[in-house]
Motif scaffolding. Sequence first.
Motif, PDB file in Angstrom:
ATOM      1  N   SER A 107      83.039  39.043  53.399  1.00  0.00           N
ATOM      2  CA  SER A 107      81.791  39.523  52.321  1.00  0.00           C
ATOM      3  C   SER A 107      80.677  40.079  53.270  1.00  0.00           C
ATOM      4  O   SER A 107      79.502  39.975  52.991  1.00  0.00           O
ATOM      5  N   ASN A 121      85.037  35.738  41.198  1.00  0.00           N
ATOM      6  CA  ASN A 121      84.763  34.235  40.448  1.00  0.00           C
ATOM      7  C   ASN A 121      83.666  34.527  39.356  1.00  0.00           C
ATOM      8  O   ASN A 121      82.919  35.667  39.493  1.00  0.00           O
ATOM      9  N   ARG A 160      86.919  31.993  46.879  1.00  0.00           N
ATOM     10  CA  ARG A 160      85.774  32.535  47.793  1.00  0.00           C
ATOM     11  C   ARG A 160      86.505  33.901  48.186  1.00  0.00           C
ATOM     12  O   ARG A 160      87.636  33.957  48.559  1.00  0.00           O
ATOM     13  N   ASP A 200      80.939  26.836  42.392  1.00  0.00           N
ATOM     14  CA  ASP A 200      81.982  26.104  41.830  1.00  0.00           C
ATOM     15  C   ASP A 200      81.697  25.723  40.379  1.00  0.00           C
ATOM     16  O   ASP A 200      82.755  25.983  39.367  1.00  0.00           O
ATOM     17  N   GLN A 230      86.994  33.163  56.642  1.00  0.00           N
ATOM     18  CA  GLN A 230      86.180  33.918  55.606  1.00  0.00           C
ATOM     19  C   GLN A 230      85.257  34.435  56.640  1.00  0.00           C
ATOM     20  O   GLN A 230      84.487  33.945  57.318  1.00  0.00           O
ATOM     21  N   TYR A 278      78.896  38.525  46.717  1.00  0.00           N
ATOM     22  CA  TYR A 278      79.950  37.993  45.963  1.00  0.00           C
ATOM     23  C   TYR A 278      80.278  38.997  44.691  1.00  0.00           C
ATOM     24  O   TYR A 278      81.256  38.720  43.983  1.00  0.00           O
ATOM     25  N   THR A 283      88.764  24.897  46.351  1.00  0.00           N
ATOM     26  CA  THR A 283      87.641  25.139  45.630  1.00  0.00           C
ATOM     27  C   THR A 283      87.908  25.433  44.071  1.00  0.00           C
ATOM     28  O   THR A 283      88.780  26.125  44.076  1.00  0.00           O
ATOM     29  N   SER A 303      91.168  28.183  54.556  1.00  0.00           N
ATOM     30  CA  SER A 303      90.413  27.765  53.402  1.00  0.00           C
ATOM     31  C   SER A 303      91.325  26.909  52.491  1.00  0.00           C
ATOM     32  O   SER A 303      91.098  26.191  51.954  1.00  0.00           O
TER      33      SER A 303
END
Length: 287
Positions: free
Chosen positions: A256, A129, A252, A65, A185, A103, A248, A243
Motif C-alpha cells: 500500500s 475490503n 489487507r 474489520d 505488508q 486502501y 482478520t 499475515s
Amino acid sequence: MRILITGGSGQLGREWVGYLNRKEVEFISLPSADLDITDHDDTNRVLSNLRPDLIINCAAYTKVDQAEAEPEKAHQVNGEAVRNLADYCANKNIKLVHFSTDYVFPGTEEDMQELPHGYTEDHPTNPVNAYGESKLAGEKAIRESGCDFLLIRVSWLCGKYGSNFVKTMLKLAEDRDELKVVNDQFGCPSFTKNVVENSWELIDQKETGIFHLTSTGKITWYDFASEIFKQAGVRINLEPVDSSEFPTKAKRPAFSLLSTEKITNISGVSLIEWEEGLKLMLAELKV
C-alpha cells in the motif's frame, strides 16, 4: 476566511485544531456528535448557519474489520456523508478538503513489483475490503459533485491523538516480553503533524485535485515496530511473521505504498523520512 473542521475530535481533526490555533485562523471544529454529516438536511441546515468558506473533512469510519460486518454504516459515513458535504460545497462554490486512504488500491504483490515507488494518484483503484470500498465511494462522490476539492490520500496514519499503531505497540510492550508483527505488508506511515502542515501548504497555494501525502521510505509493520522500540528504548523480543498468523475479517493489501512524486513538486511542501516522523511523534508523546 472561516474554516469548518468536521470530525474535529478524531486523530486528524484534533491535529488540525492545534495547528489552526497556532495560525490564528478563524475556524470552527465540530465533533461528529454535533454534526451528523450522514443526514443531508441536518448537514445543509448547520452549514448554512455557519457559512464556512472552506470545509476540512476529518470525519471517517475507520474500523476496517468491523466494516465487513456493517458495510452500509461504513458507506454512510465514508460515502454518502461525503456526498452531502461535496454537494453543499458545489452549490456554495467553496472548497472541500477531504482525506482518503491507500486502501482504495488493490495492493497486490504484482503491483509491488511493477510500482517500486508506489501507487500514483491516477493509478486505477480497486479496493479489496469493505472499508476501502466505502472510502472510494467518497472519492467518487466528490468528483461527481463538481465541487472545488483537494483530496489527500494518506496511509498508516499516526499522531499524538487517538489510537494508532505506534501507541498500540508501546502499550503492548508494557506487559509483554515478546511480540509477533507481520512482515509481509509494505507501505509507509503518514504522521498527522506533517500531514496537516503540508495540507495547509496545498490549501494556501490553492492546489486542487488528488495528492498522496506520506513520509518517505518503504517498510513493513515489523520494520515500523522495530524502530518504535529502538527509538523508545524498549527491550522486547520481536518476531517477524506472515499475515497468515493474524487472520482478520477484512483482507489487507500486501502493498500500500503511495507515490509522493507529485506532491514533492509543489513549492513549500516538505516531506519527512519515516524514522524522523516517528522521532518527532515520540517526542510529542514524551516517550
